[in-house]
Design a protein around this motif. Structure first.
Motif, short mmCIF file in Angstrom:
data_model
loop_
_atom_site.label_atom_id
_atom_site.label_comp_id
_atom_site.label_asym_id
_atom_site.label_seq_id
_atom_site.Cartn_x
_atom_site.Cartn_y
_atom_site.Cartn_z
N ARG A 20 20.42 15.43 33.55
CA ARG A 20 19.19 14.82 33.04
C ARG A 20 18.92 15.31 31.62
O ARG A 20 18.58 14.53 30.73
CB ARG A 20 18.00 15.17 33.93
CG ARG A 20 16.69 14.58 33.41
CD ARG A 20 15.49 15.19 34.05
NE ARG A 20 15.49 16.63 33.83
CZ ARG A 20 14.83 17.49 34.59
NH1 ARG A 20 14.12 17.10 35.60
NH2 ARG A 20 14.88 18.78 34.31
N MET A 45 14.62 2.98 29.65
CA MET A 45 15.37 4.19 29.98
C MET A 45 14.42 5.38 30.19
O MET A 45 14.60 6.17 31.12
CB MET A 45 16.38 4.53 28.88
CG MET A 45 17.46 3.48 28.67
SD MET A 45 18.52 3.17 30.11
CE MET A 45 17.84 1.64 30.72
N TRP A 102 24.39 7.89 31.23
CA TRP A 102 23.34 7.31 32.07
C TRP A 102 23.89 6.90 33.43
O TRP A 102 23.32 7.21 34.46
CB TRP A 102 22.74 6.10 31.35
CG TRP A 102 21.67 5.44 32.12
CD1 TRP A 102 21.79 4.37 32.95
CD2 TRP A 102 20.30 5.80 32.14
NE1 TRP A 102 20.57 4.05 33.48
CE2 TRP A 102 19.64 4.92 33.00
CE3 TRP A 102 19.56 6.80 31.51
CZ2 TRP A 102 18.29 5.00 33.25
CZ3 TRP A 102 18.20 6.87 31.75
CH2 TRP A 102 17.57 5.98 32.61
N ASN A 103 25.01 6.21 33.41
CA ASN A 103 25.62 5.74 34.66
C ASN A 103 26.04 6.90 35.55
O ASN A 103 25.84 6.86 36.76
CB ASN A 103 26.82 4.83 34.37
CG ASN A 103 26.41 3.51 33.75
OD1 ASN A 103 25.27 3.08 33.84
ND2 ASN A 103 27.35 2.88 33.07
N VAL A 155 21.19 13.50 29.28
CA VAL A 155 20.76 12.11 29.07
C VAL A 155 19.52 12.08 28.17
O VAL A 155 19.42 11.23 27.28
CB VAL A 155 20.50 11.41 30.43
CG1 VAL A 155 19.77 10.10 30.24
CG2 VAL A 155 21.80 11.19 31.17
N GLN A 156 18.60 13.00 28.37
CA GLN A 156 17.40 13.04 27.52
C GLN A 156 17.77 13.32 26.07
O GLN A 156 17.21 12.72 25.16
CB GLN A 156 16.42 14.09 28.03
CG GLN A 156 15.70 13.64 29.27
CD GLN A 156 14.76 14.70 29.84
OE1 GLN A 156 15.04 15.90 29.80
NE2 GLN A 156 13.65 14.25 30.39
N LEU A 170 19.29 10.20 24.67
CA LEU A 170 18.25 9.20 24.42
C LEU A 170 17.48 9.54 23.15
O LEU A 170 17.18 8.65 22.35
CB LEU A 170 17.29 9.10 25.62
CG LEU A 170 16.19 8.05 25.51
CD1 LEU A 170 16.77 6.65 25.28
CD2 LEU A 170 15.33 8.06 26.77
N GLN A 179 12.77 4.96 33.60
CA GLN A 179 13.69 5.29 34.69
C GLN A 179 13.93 6.80 34.77
O GLN A 179 14.01 7.35 35.86
CB GLN A 179 15.02 4.56 34.50
CG GLN A 179 15.97 4.72 35.66
CD GLN A 179 15.43 4.13 36.95
OE1 GLN A 179 15.04 2.98 36.99
NE2 GLN A 179 15.42 4.92 38.00
N LEU A 180 14.00 7.47 33.63
CA LEU A 180 14.15 8.93 33.64
C LEU A 180 12.97 9.60 34.34
O LEU A 180 13.14 10.56 35.08
CB LEU A 180 14.28 9.47 32.21
CG LEU A 180 15.68 9.53 31.64
CD1 LEU A 180 15.63 9.93 30.17
CD2 LEU A 180 16.56 10.48 32.42
N PHE A 240 25.71 6.86 25.45
CA PHE A 240 24.51 7.08 26.25
C PHE A 240 24.65 6.36 27.59
O PHE A 240 24.34 6.92 28.64
CB PHE A 240 23.26 6.57 25.51
CG PHE A 240 22.04 6.55 26.38
CD1 PHE A 240 21.33 7.71 26.61
CD2 PHE A 240 21.62 5.38 26.99
CE1 PHE A 240 20.21 7.70 27.43
CE2 PHE A 240 20.51 5.36 27.80
CZ PHE A 240 19.79 6.52 28.02
N GLN A 241 25.12 5.13 27.56
CA GLN A 241 25.24 4.34 28.79
C GLN A 241 26.20 4.99 29.77
O GLN A 241 25.94 4.99 30.98
CB GLN A 241 25.68 2.91 28.46
CG GLN A 241 25.51 1.95 29.61
CD GLN A 241 24.05 1.76 30.01
OE1 GLN A 241 23.19 1.48 29.18
NE2 GLN A 241 23.77 1.92 31.28
N SER A 279 22.82 8.44 36.96
CA SER A 279 22.27 7.53 37.95
C SER A 279 23.01 7.67 39.28
O SER A 279 22.39 7.78 40.35
CB SER A 279 22.36 6.09 37.45
OG SER A 279 22.02 5.18 38.44
#
Length: 95
Positions: free
Chosen positions: A51, A11, A80-81, A54-55, A58, A14-15, A76-77, A84
């Motif tokens: 972002r 993760m 994330w989705n 998400v950070q 994470l 990818q970030l 989180f997922q 993304s």
């Protein structure tokens, strides 16, 4: 099945890649026409906000206990989705 550290590492990687895409969009915005620039800057601001969320999630995931990790991973997922999809949509809009 991925273990916890591998998942988190993937993760983070990818970030970083998406951060580079956001930087690329920012560079394009500087060269764009005024209307396109305004639209692109609004999208970039929204991406940066997602972002950051998400950070934070994470970071929370990394520090969670084993018991809490599974439930935090689900939230989180979802974030994330959404992030993304937003990155890919913004990128395709200006390709």
């Amino acid at each position: 099945m991925e273990d916890r550290k591998e998942y988190q590492g993937n993760m983070e990687k990818q970030l970083q890649e998406w951060g580079a895409k956001i930087d690329d969009l920012q560079a394009r915005a500087e060269k764009a026409s005024r209307d396109a620039k305004d639209d692109l800057n609004q999208r970039i601001d929204a991406l940066k906000s997602k972002r950051d969320d998400v950070q934070k999630r994470l970071s929370d995931l990394k520090s969670a206990s084993d018991d809490a990790w599974s439930s935090l991973k689900s939230g989180f997922q979802n974030a994330w989705n959404e992030f993304s999809s937003s990155v890919e949509e913004a990128k395709s809009k200006f390709d």
